[in-house]
Every structure is written in structure tokens, then in C-alpha cells.
Design an enzyme around this catalytic site. Structure first.
Site, PDB file in Angstrom:
ATOM      1  N   GLY A  73      -6.278  25.173  10.364  1.00 60.81           N
ATOM      2  CA  GLY A  73      -7.690  24.773  10.248  1.00 60.81           C
ATOM      3  C   GLY A  73      -8.558  25.999  10.082  1.00 60.81           C
ATOM      4  O   GLY A  73      -8.488  26.705   9.069  1.00 60.81           O
ATOM      5  N   VAL A  74      -9.321  26.309  11.102  1.00 66.46           N
ATOM      6  CA  VAL A  74     -10.225  27.472  11.092  1.00 66.46           C
ATOM      7  C   VAL A  74      -9.496  28.755  10.707  1.00 66.46           C
ATOM      8  O   VAL A  74     -10.022  29.595   9.997  1.00 66.46           O
ATOM      9  CB  VAL A  74     -10.852  27.621  12.500  1.00 66.46           C
ATOM     10  CG1 VAL A  74     -11.548  28.949  12.688  1.00 66.46           C
ATOM     11  CG2 VAL A  74     -11.812  26.469  12.762  1.00 66.46           C
ATOM     12  N   ASP A  84      -4.372  11.478  16.634  1.00 65.07           N
ATOM     13  CA  ASP A  84      -5.210  12.402  17.404  1.00 65.07           C
ATOM     14  C   ASP A  84      -4.335  12.852  18.577  1.00 65.07           C
ATOM     15  O   ASP A  84      -3.965  12.026  19.412  1.00 65.07           O
ATOM     16  CB  ASP A  84      -6.461  11.654  17.885  1.00 65.07           C
ATOM     17  CG  ASP A  84      -7.302  12.461  18.851  1.00 65.07           C
ATOM     18  OD1 ASP A  84      -8.432  12.044  19.129  1.00 65.07           O
ATOM     19  OD2 ASP A  84      -6.828  13.514  19.344  1.00 65.07           O
ATOM     20  N   GLY A  99     -12.279  22.361  16.564  1.00 67.08           N
ATOM     21  CA  GLY A  99     -11.009  21.764  16.116  1.00 67.08           C
ATOM     22  C   GLY A  99     -10.231  21.060  17.208  1.00 67.08           C
ATOM     23  O   GLY A  99     -10.800  20.408  18.085  1.00 67.08           O
ATOM     24  N   VAL A 100      -8.908  21.259  17.153  1.00 70.25           N
ATOM     25  CA  VAL A 100      -8.065  20.564  18.144  1.00 70.25           C
ATOM     26  C   VAL A 100      -8.316  21.124  19.544  1.00 70.25           C
ATOM     27  O   VAL A 100      -8.233  20.414  20.548  1.00 70.25           O
ATOM     28  CB  VAL A 100      -6.579  20.648  17.735  1.00 70.25           C
ATOM     29  CG1 VAL A 100      -6.023  22.047  17.892  1.00 70.25           C
ATOM     30  CG2 VAL A 100      -5.744  19.649  18.507  1.00 70.25           C
ATOM     31  N   ASP A 101      -8.672  22.407  19.619  1.00 69.79           N
ATOM     32  CA  ASP A 101      -8.997  23.041  20.913  1.00 69.79           C
ATOM     33  C   ASP A 101     -10.170  22.304  21.574  1.00 69.79           C
ATOM     34  O   ASP A 101     -10.119  21.917  22.748  1.00 69.79           O
ATOM     35  CB  ASP A 101      -9.363  24.511  20.637  1.00 69.79           C
ATOM     36  CG  ASP A 101      -9.393  25.378  21.891  1.00 69.79           C
ATOM     37  OD1 ASP A 101      -9.822  26.535  21.778  1.00 69.79           O
ATOM     38  OD2 ASP A 101      -8.972  24.897  22.965  1.00 69.79           O
ATOM     39  N   SER A 107      -2.914  26.970  13.330  1.00 70.91           N
ATOM     40  CA  SER A 107      -3.522  27.931  12.397  1.00 70.91           C
ATOM     41  C   SER A 107      -3.951  27.334  11.062  1.00 70.91           C
ATOM     42  O   SER A 107      -4.486  28.074  10.219  1.00 70.91           O
ATOM     43  CB  SER A 107      -2.570  29.118  12.105  1.00 70.91           C
ATOM     44  OG  SER A 107      -2.543  30.003  13.210  1.00 70.91           O
TER      45      SER A 107
HETATM   46  N1  APR Z   1      -5.298  16.006  16.800  1.00 73.21           N
HETATM   47  C1  APR Z   1      -4.364  16.577  15.980  1.00 73.21           C
HETATM   48  N2  APR Z   1      -4.646  17.558  15.101  1.00 73.21           N
HETATM   49  C2  APR Z   1      -5.943  17.966  15.039  1.00 73.21           C
HETATM   50  C3  APR Z   1      -6.969  17.428  15.855  1.00 73.21           C
HETATM   51  C4  APR Z   1      -6.593  16.404  16.759  1.00 73.21           C
HETATM   52  N3  APR Z   1      -7.504  15.823  17.569  1.00 73.21           N
HETATM   53  N4  APR Z   1      -8.143  18.061  15.547  1.00 73.21           N
HETATM   54  C5  APR Z   1      -7.869  18.936  14.573  1.00 73.21           C
HETATM   55  N5  APR Z   1      -6.553  18.885  14.251  1.00 73.21           N
HETATM   56  C6  APR Z   1      -5.816  19.667  13.247  1.00 73.21           C
HETATM   57  C7  APR Z   1      -6.617  20.231  12.110  1.00 73.21           C
HETATM   58  O1  APR Z   1      -6.807  19.244  11.108  1.00 73.21           O
HETATM   59  C8  APR Z   1      -5.704  21.353  11.643  1.00 73.21           C
HETATM   60  O2  APR Z   1      -4.715  20.844  10.741  1.00 73.21           O
HETATM   61  O3  APR Z   1      -5.294  20.807  13.902  1.00 73.21           O
HETATM   62  C9  APR Z   1      -4.991  21.803  12.919  1.00 73.21           C
HETATM   63  C10 APR Z   1      -5.440  23.153  13.466  1.00 73.21           C
HETATM   64  O4  APR Z   1      -6.807  23.365  13.161  1.00 73.21           O
HETATM   65  P1  APR Z   1      -7.796  24.092  14.214  1.00 73.21           P
HETATM   66  O5  APR Z   1      -8.039  23.194  15.340  1.00 73.21           O
HETATM   67  O6  APR Z   1      -8.965  24.587  13.423  1.00 73.21           O
HETATM   68  O7  APR Z   1      -6.956  25.326  14.773  1.00 73.21           O
HETATM   69  P2  APR Z   1      -6.629  26.737  14.120  1.00 73.21           P
HETATM   70  O8  APR Z   1      -6.660  26.715  12.639  1.00 73.21           O
HETATM   71  O9  APR Z   1      -5.354  27.172  14.808  1.00 73.21           O
HETATM   72  O10 APR Z   1      -7.830  27.654  14.598  1.00 73.21           O
HETATM   73  C11 APR Z   1      -7.924  27.978  15.966  1.00 73.21           C
HETATM   74  O11 APR Z   1     -10.213  27.297  16.066  1.00 73.21           O
HETATM   75  O12 APR Z   1     -11.045  25.682  17.437  1.00 73.21           O
HETATM   76  C12 APR Z   1     -10.877  27.032  17.312  1.00 73.21           C
HETATM   77  O13 APR Z   1     -10.699  27.838  19.565  1.00 73.21           O
HETATM   78  C13 APR Z   1      -9.976  27.597  18.369  1.00 73.21           C
HETATM   79  O14 APR Z   1     -10.503  29.853  17.773  1.00 73.21           O
HETATM   80  C14 APR Z   1      -9.504  28.850  17.688  1.00 73.21           C
HETATM   81  C15 APR Z   1      -9.335  28.408  16.241  1.00 73.21           C
END
Ligand code: APR
Length: 177
Positions: free
Chosen positions: A125-126, A10, A32-34, A123
């Protein structure tokens, strides 16, 4: 010569100089990670992000760019917020924009004397970017700074699941070959 390591963790738990946030252009948090980073950093983080200048209405960090804030309650000293591309099939310049997220984050890291930095799978994830293609870009951009006189000594590619870590590790081995 900086090292590149794939870890499963994490990212909010890492007590290093900087963690990278996969944010959106508002920089006001999300899922997500944000969401995890904002929750762990505490309310001061969104206040610091809101104080960053808007380059356009509701845009504090255009896609492909990066901004830095303190980490506040996080064990990391800084958060480098970057906005990855939304995957649109691969013919809309996504690869170059994603590479730019790594390059811009590393440029800002150097400017702030960051010695160790962790990236999530930006990028993937979402935003729907295919993990294997994204991992190849992450490894390539991390390798690129190995050949510069950078202060960055360690680049951690931080995966949230072992499947992702397996793909990243394979990319790292292939790239070394
Ligand atoms: N630690 C490490 N990696 C993480 C964590 C964490 N705590 N939480 C999620 N991830 C991973 C996810 O599994 C994925 O592989 O981070 C990667 C990116 O996923 P997202 O967080 O969905 O980010 P992204 O695909 O770049 O989408 C960004 O999502 O949360 C919103 O505000 C954000 O609009 C933006 C969009």
C-alpha cells in the site's frame, strides 16, 4: 503439513489465532491496515505497543522484524506487527527484507503456538511494493514452512481487493506447478 489459502476479507474481522499488521517502526499506529487494526483492537493495543522496548529512539520494531501483542477487542487472539520495506525500485534489498517480515512473523507465531495466521499484502500500500513481486515472496515464504514441523496449520493470504486476490491466486497456482 500447513495449507495456504488466498482470501478476500477485512483482516480485522478474522477470528483466528493471529493476524499480521503492516506497521511502521514506531508501532504506534498509522493508516491502511495498521489503522484498521488499531481501530478494531481498541485503545489497549497502542498501550501494549508503547510498552514494547525501543531499540532506538521511536523504533520498537525495526524494518524486517516482528513483534507480538494481544489482539484485545479483535476477534484474533494475537496481532503480529511487522514492518515491511519501502519500495525504492528493487535494488535496495527490498525483496530480502520483505521475505524477512514473513519469516520473522512465522517464527514468532510458532513460538506462541499459533495454528492459523493471516497476512495482509505487506508493503503493497503506502510503501509501494509491486503487488506481483510481493505476492511471489509471500507464497514462497508460506510454502517454506510447509516443509517444516511447524504448529502453523493454515496460512491465510488476506487480500483487501479482488484484483489483489487474483494475483495471489495466480502466484499460488504457479508456485505449485
Ligand atoms: N484488511 C486487509 N488488508 C488491508 C486492510 C484490511 N482492513 N486495509 C488495507 N489493506 C491492504 C492494502 O490494500 C494493501 O494491499 O493492506 C496492504 C498493505 O497496505 P498498507 O496498509 O498501506 O501497508 P504498507 O504498504 O505496508 O505501509 C505501511 O502505512 O499505515 C501505514 O503505519 C503504516 O507506516 C506504515 C505504512
Amino acid at each position: 503439513m500447513s495449507t495456504i489459502e488466498v482470501i478476500e476479507a477485512d483482516i480485522t474481522t478474522l477470528g483466528i489465532d493471529a493476524i499480521v499488521n503492516a506497521a511502521n517502526e514506531t508501532l504506534l499506529g498509522g493508516g491502511g491496515v495498521d489503522g484498521a487494526i488499531h481501530r478494531a483492537a481498541g485503545p489497549e493495543l497502542v498501550v501494549a505497543c508503547r510498552a514494547l522496548p525501543q531499540v532506538r529512539p521511536n523504533v520498537r520494531c525495526p524494518t524486517g522484524q516482528a513483534r507480538i501483542t494481544p489482539g484485545f477487542r479483535l476477534p484474533a487472539k494475537y496481532v503480529i506487527h511487522t514492518v515491511g520495506p519501502v519500495w525504492r525500485g528493487g535494488s535496495a534489498g527490498e525483496a530480502e527484507v520483505l521475505a524477512g517480515c514473513y519469516r520473522e512473523s512465522l517464527r514468532i507465531a510458532r513460538e506462541h503456538g499459533v495454528r492459523n495466521i493471516a497476512f495482509p499484502a505487506i508493503s503493497c500500500g503506502v510503501y509501494g511494493y509491486p503487488l506481483t513481486a510481493a505476492a511471489a515472496i509471500a507464497v514462497r515464504e508460506a510454502r517454506a514452512i510447509q516443509h517444516t514441523d511447524t504448529c502453523v496449520a493454515r496460512v491465510l493470504l488476506c487480500c483487501f481487493a479482488d484484483a489483489a486476490a487474483g494475483i495471489y491466486r495466480r502466484m499460488l497456482r504457479t508456485d505449485r506447478a
